[in-house]
Design a protein around this motif. Structure first.
Motif, PDB file in Angstrom:
ATOM      1  N   LEU A  65       0.842  -1.182   0.000  1.00  0.00           N
ATOM      2  CA  LEU A  65       0.000   0.000   0.000  1.00  0.00           C
ATOM      3  C   LEU A  65       0.884   1.242   0.000  1.00  0.00           C
ATOM      4  N   LEU A  66       0.502   2.216  -0.787  1.00  0.00           N
ATOM      5  CA  LEU A  66       1.279   3.443  -0.897  1.00  0.00           C
ATOM      6  C   LEU A  66       0.391   4.636  -0.578  1.00  0.00           C
ATOM      7  N   ASN A  67       0.825   5.452   0.370  1.00  0.00           N
ATOM      8  CA  ASN A  67       0.128   6.689   0.714  1.00  0.00           C
ATOM      9  C   ASN A  67       1.084   7.835   0.472  1.00  0.00           C
ATOM     10  N   LYS A  68       0.937   8.475  -0.672  1.00  0.00           N
ATOM     11  CA  LYS A  68       1.869   9.529  -1.052  1.00  0.00           C
ATOM     12  C   LYS A  68       1.675  10.780  -0.216  1.00  0.00           C
ATOM     13  N   THR A  69       0.485  10.977   0.301  1.00  0.00           N
ATOM     14  CA  THR A  69       0.203  12.171   1.083  1.00  0.00           C
ATOM     15  C   THR A  69       1.100  12.265   2.307  1.00  0.00           C
ATOM     16  N   VAL A  70       1.286  11.113   2.938  1.00  0.00           N
ATOM     17  CA  VAL A  70       2.118  11.095   4.146  1.00  0.00           C
ATOM     18  C   VAL A  70       3.437  10.358   3.915  1.00  0.00           C
ATOM     19  N   LYS A  71       3.738  10.061   2.664  1.00  0.00           N
ATOM     20  CA  LYS A  71       4.988   9.369   2.300  1.00  0.00           C
ATOM     21  C   LYS A  71       5.151   8.087   3.105  1.00  0.00           C
ATOM     22  N   HIS A  72       4.173   7.229   2.987  1.00  0.00           N
ATOM     23  CA  HIS A  72       4.159   6.005   3.760  1.00  0.00           C
ATOM     24  C   HIS A  72       3.895   4.807   2.860  1.00  0.00           C
ATOM     25  N   LEU A  73       4.627   3.765   3.137  1.00  0.00           N
ATOM     26  CA  LEU A  73       4.523   2.525   2.366  1.00  0.00           C
ATOM     27  C   LEU A  73       4.328   1.384   3.358  1.00  0.00           C
ATOM     28  N   SER A  74       3.480   0.436   3.028  1.00  0.00           N
ATOM     29  CA  SER A  74       3.354  -0.713   3.917  1.00  0.00           C
ATOM     30  C   SER A  74       3.334  -2.012   3.120  1.00  0.00           C
ATOM     31  N   LEU A  75       3.772  -3.052   3.782  1.00  0.00           N
ATOM     32  CA  LEU A  75       3.775  -4.400   3.201  1.00  0.00           C
ATOM     33  C   LEU A  75       2.914  -5.281   4.094  1.00  0.00           C
ATOM     34  N   GLN A  76       1.910  -5.864   3.514  1.00  0.00           N
ATOM     35  CA  GLN A  76       1.054  -6.763   4.262  1.00  0.00           C
ATOM     36  C   GLN A  76       1.327  -8.189   3.799  1.00  0.00           C
ATOM     37  N   ILE A  77       1.567  -9.061   4.765  1.00  0.00           N
ATOM     38  CA  ILE A  77       1.794 -10.474   4.468  1.00  0.00           C
ATOM     39  C   ILE A  77       0.655 -11.260   5.095  1.00  0.00           C
ATOM     40  N   ALA A  78      -0.067 -11.976   4.277  1.00  0.00           N
ATOM     41  CA  ALA A  78      -1.200 -12.763   4.771  1.00  0.00           C
ATOM     42  C   ALA A  78      -0.727 -14.141   5.231  1.00  0.00           C
ATOM     43  N   ALA A  79      -1.378 -14.626   6.277  1.00  0.00           N
ATOM     44  CA  ALA A  79      -1.087 -15.970   6.779  1.00  0.00           C
ATOM     45  C   ALA A  79       0.416 -16.180   6.913  1.00  0.00           C
ATOM     46  N   THR A  80       1.029 -15.372   7.732  1.00  0.00           N
ATOM     47  CA  THR A  80       2.486 -15.379   7.879  1.00  0.00           C
ATOM     48  C   THR A  80       2.990 -16.756   8.296  1.00  0.00           C
ATOM     49  N   GLN A  81       4.098 -17.153   7.681  1.00  0.00           N
ATOM     50  CA  GLN A  81       4.698 -18.459   7.934  1.00  0.00           C
ATOM     51  C   GLN A  81       6.089 -18.292   8.545  1.00  0.00           C
ATOM     52  N   PRO A  82       6.582 -19.297   9.242  1.00  0.00           N
ATOM     53  CA  PRO A  82       7.948 -19.194   9.802  1.00  0.00           C
ATOM     54  C   PRO A  82       8.996 -18.836   8.753  1.00  0.00           C
ATOM     55  N   GLY A  83       8.801 -19.293   7.530  1.00  0.00           N
ATOM     56  CA  GLY A  83       9.744 -18.973   6.459  1.00  0.00           C
ATOM     57  C   GLY A  83       9.731 -17.510   6.050  1.00  0.00           C
ATOM     58  N   ASP A  84       8.763 -16.768   6.545  1.00  0.00           N
ATOM     59  CA  ASP A  84       8.719 -15.331   6.267  1.00  0.00           C
ATOM     60  C   ASP A  84       9.632 -14.547   7.209  1.00  0.00           C
ATOM     61  N   SER A  85      10.142 -15.211   8.231  1.00  0.00           N
ATOM     62  CA  SER A  85      11.038 -14.532   9.180  1.00  0.00           C
ATOM     63  C   SER A  85      12.271 -14.027   8.450  1.00  0.00           C
ATOM     64  N   ALA A  86      12.496 -12.739   8.532  1.00  0.00           N
ATOM     65  CA  ALA A  86      13.612 -12.104   7.816  1.00  0.00           C
ATOM     66  C   ALA A  86      13.584 -10.617   8.138  1.00  0.00           C
TER      67      ALA A  86
END
Lengths: 111, 120
Positions: A65-86
């Protein structure tokens, strides 16, 4: 929970939860953004990108998701798995210039 | 995706010696390669931009005589840490931009696996 201090910000989640990693970028003129995943002792891996004329883009289990108004970016990970640890880095780019990396967030997924 | 091979993956050397790190694009040609340095629990810091056939462009504060970069071909760039000292111990990462990638939306650099340098 999330903690910020002298170390990398850390987000701890349970397996199966959804994770949201945030990033504040610096250059209002940046027009292209990328999320990278870096595992310990390895180079960054491309996850997903987004252009400034978009506010949302979806991939497999990930959404940016990108919000240019506040210069903010987010990454959403669904159903997080142990292999996502990083460590996850956002990066910004203006035109065809070099990437500027954010500070990074460590994601810890417990089973 | 494209593959960037970085070698060695780790190296231990004595203070005062020089260390060479190689970065190869295996299945594409890269006119531009980038060298980063990363300290533990910190972000990637760009050191220099390496262009094939020309001198590298160094970021402010990076000593060009200390970190020698050679980009002699479209598939190989090398970083030599000269007269290494313990403070040069770090994780060094290269990345490559594919030749002819005019569409900036594909500006996702391909990264090597990194080199952990430990100077004793």
């Amino acid at each position: 929970g999330e903690s910020v201090g002298l170390h990398l910000p850390t987000l701890s989640v349970q397996e199966g939860d959804n994770s949201i990693i945030n990033c504040a970028y610096s250059n209002s003129a940046s027009d292209y953004f990328i999320w990278y995943k870096q595992e310990s002792g390895k180079g960054p891996q491309f996850i997903i990108d987004i252009r400034s004329n978009m506010d949302k883009r979806q991939g497999q289990r990930v959404t940016v998701l990108l919000n240019k108004t506040v210069k903010h970016l987010s990454l959403q990970i669904a159903a997080t798995q142990p292999g996502d640890s990083a460590v996850y880095f956002c990066a910004e780019n203006k035109g065809y210039s070099t990437l500027t990396f954010g500070k990074g967030t460590m994601l810890l997924v417990s089973p | 995706g494209a593959v960037v091979s970085q070698h060695p993956s780790w190296v231990i050397c004595k203070s005062g010696t020089s260390v060479k790190i190689e970065c190869r694009s295996l299945d594409f040609q890269a006119t531009t390669m980038f060298w980063y340095r990363q300290f533990p629990k910190q972000s990637l810091m760009l050191m220099a931009t390496s262009n094939e056939g020309s001198k590298a462009t160094y970021e402010q504060g990076v000593e060009k005589d200390k970190f020698l970069i050679n980009h002699a071909s479209l598939t190989l760039s090398t970083l030599t840490v000269t007269s290494a000292h313990p403070e040069d111990s770090s994780f060094y990462i290269c990345s490559a931009r594919e030749l002819g990638t005019g569409d900036w939306t594909n500006e996702k650099l391909f990264f090597g696996s990194g080199t952990q340098l430990s100077v004793l």
